[in-house]
Scaffold this active site. Structure first.
Site, PDB file in Angstrom:
ATOM      1  CB  CYS A 135      -1.730   4.321 -10.293  1.00  0.00           C
ATOM      2  SG  CYS A 135      -1.269   4.181  -8.541  1.00  0.00           S
ATOM      3  CG  ASP A 204      -7.433   1.149  -5.423  1.00  0.00           C
ATOM      4  OD1 ASP A 204      -7.135   1.741  -6.468  1.00  0.00           O
ATOM      5  OD2 ASP A 204      -6.595   0.806  -4.565  1.00  0.00           O
TER       6      ASP A 204
HETATM    7  P1  RI2 Z   1      -3.367  -3.808  -8.050  1.00  0.00           P
HETATM    8  C1  RI2 Z   1      -3.465   1.158  -6.150  1.00  0.00           C
HETATM    9  O1  RI2 Z   1      -3.817   1.924  -5.040  1.00  0.00           O
HETATM   10  C2  RI2 Z   1      -3.712   1.884  -7.451  1.00  0.00           C
HETATM   11  O2  RI2 Z   1      -4.846   2.703  -7.431  1.00  0.00           O
HETATM   12  C3  RI2 Z   1      -3.864   0.711  -8.387  1.00  0.00           C
HETATM   13  O3  RI2 Z   1      -4.458   1.057  -9.616  1.00  0.00           O
HETATM   14  C4  RI2 Z   1      -4.757  -0.190  -7.547  1.00  0.00           C
HETATM   15  O4  RI2 Z   1      -4.242  -0.041  -6.216  1.00  0.00           O
HETATM   16  C5  RI2 Z   1      -4.818  -1.627  -7.946  1.00  0.00           C
HETATM   17  O5  RI2 Z   1      -3.568  -2.238  -7.817  1.00  0.00           O
HETATM   18  P2  RI2 Z   1      -2.702   2.514  -3.988  1.00  0.00           P
HETATM   19  O6  RI2 Z   1      -2.517   1.436  -2.954  1.00  0.00           O
HETATM   20  O7  RI2 Z   1      -4.221  -4.521  -7.034  1.00  0.00           O
HETATM   21  O8  RI2 Z   1      -1.458   2.876  -4.718  1.00  0.00           O
HETATM   22  O9  RI2 Z   1      -3.815  -4.102  -9.449  1.00  0.00           O
HETATM   23  O10 RI2 Z   1      -3.381   3.717  -3.371  1.00  0.00           O
HETATM   24  O11 RI2 Z   1      -1.896  -4.028  -7.831  1.00  0.00           O
END
Ligand code: RI2
Length: 313
Positions: A135, A204
């Site tokens: 991701c 998350d």
């Molecule tokens: P940071 C994202 O969720 C991903 O799952 C990623 O690993 C997590 O948030 C943490 O991201 P999505 O919004 O806070 O893409 O480290 O569903 O940037």
């Protein structure tokens, strides 16, 4: 009573819901920034009315996406500061200033926390490491980028991260920084895991037992890493720890539209097909080596201690 919200607040809600703004840290900061601006939206007649309107705005923002605990933790910080201000007897205008300042402080601390995680986590990366990330986590990328800036020779595998392909964002970002990066399909993780020294992912939400909720597919990657004795490192700010899990509640997993998995036109032709599109999964603590937070490195089993310290329990 229903409250009127500003167009800016509604826009932020939509941007989070539709994932124009995404990433657990980013959505927390965007929601808190929207609340900060909302402070001055309408003229309230007293502090109680202001609190109620802000609580309604906070609840509205919290309903945009259910899983990332950073979002409720961020907006709750703002509401908590309003309650504190009322207790201290601040006037309405003082309270508004105080609330806006506290919101700004959360945003600033969140940015600093991500930076600190990068610095702390990079110490665990050595020259020659091959890292796999999944991701697009700013905190996980912070570790990779800091290690690279520290002069460590690293290579990165970035998984595509279907169905929304956030892995492309990661690969593009790392390549742009001059980091050796290879984009692979999610399903190729096991094939390449034997070449990988460390898995570095974000979160998350973190349960108090150290289980990590992150982008769908993370738990499969962690299980594969466990099988091949590859270390799994999670990068997460402490505001991603879920207080509800202390009381035995589960973290809700967001189910997104089936049309992210297959086009509507195709699904319309095949009416018998049901689609499930969970955005996140849960990686059990036994598959995680350690969690890097801005307060230091913790084994997943140590998260409960950290939580109690943070909440002064
Ligand atoms: P940071 C994202 O969720 C991903 O799952 C990623 O690993 C997590 O948030 C943490 O991201 P999505 O919004 O806070 O893409 O480290 O569903 O940037």
């Amino acid at each position: 009573m229903s409250y009127q919200f500003s167009d800016e607040l509604k826009r932020t809600f939509e941007e989070i819901r539709t994932m124009k703004v995404r990433g657990a840290g980013r959505i927390a900061r965007a929601a808190v920034a929207a609340l900060k601006d909302e402070v001055y939206f309408v003229g309230d007649s007293n502090v109680e009315e202001f609190l109620k309107r802000m609580e309604a705005a906070a609840n509205y923002l919290k309903s945009s996406r259910p899983t990332a605990v950073s979002l409720p933790n961020g907006v709750n910080t703002v509401i908590k500061s309003i309650r504190e201000g009322i207790k201290r007897g601040l006037s309405l205008s003082e309270l508004k200033e105080y609330t806006a300042a506290q919101a700004q402080e959360f945003i600033q601390k969140s940015i600093e926390a991500q930076k600190k995680i990068g610095e702390i986590g990079a110490k665990r990366i050595v020259s020659g490491d091959v890292i796999l990330t999944h991701c697009n986590s700013q905190s996980a990328i912070g570790i990779i980028e800091t290690a690279f800036k520290d002069g460590k020779q690293i290579k990165v595998f970035a998984t595509e991260t279907r169905p929304r392909y956030q892995g492309r964002l990661t690969a593009a970002y790392l390549a742009d920084k001059g980091i050796d990066v290879t984009l692979i399909p999610d399903s190729a993780a096991r094939l390449y895991m034997r070449k990988v020294d460390k898995v570095v992912v974000g979160a998350d939400a973190i349960a108090v037992n150290g289980a990590v909720v992150n982008k769908i597919g993370t738990s499969q990657i962690a299980a594969i890493a466990y099988e091949s004795r590859t270390r799994v490192i999670v990068a997460a700010e402490t505001y991603k720890i879920s207080p509800q899990t202390y009381f035995g509640e589960l973290i809700e997993i967001e189910l997104r539209s089936p049309y992210e998995v297959a086009p509507k036109s195709w699904l319309d032709k095949h009416k018998g097909i049901k689609v499930l599109n969970p955005a996140f999964d849960v990686t059990p603590p036994q598959y995680i080596d350690f969690i890097v937070t801005e307060k230091g490195i913790y084994p997943p089993q140590g998260i409960i201690m950290l939580f109690k310290e943070l909440y002064e329990l």
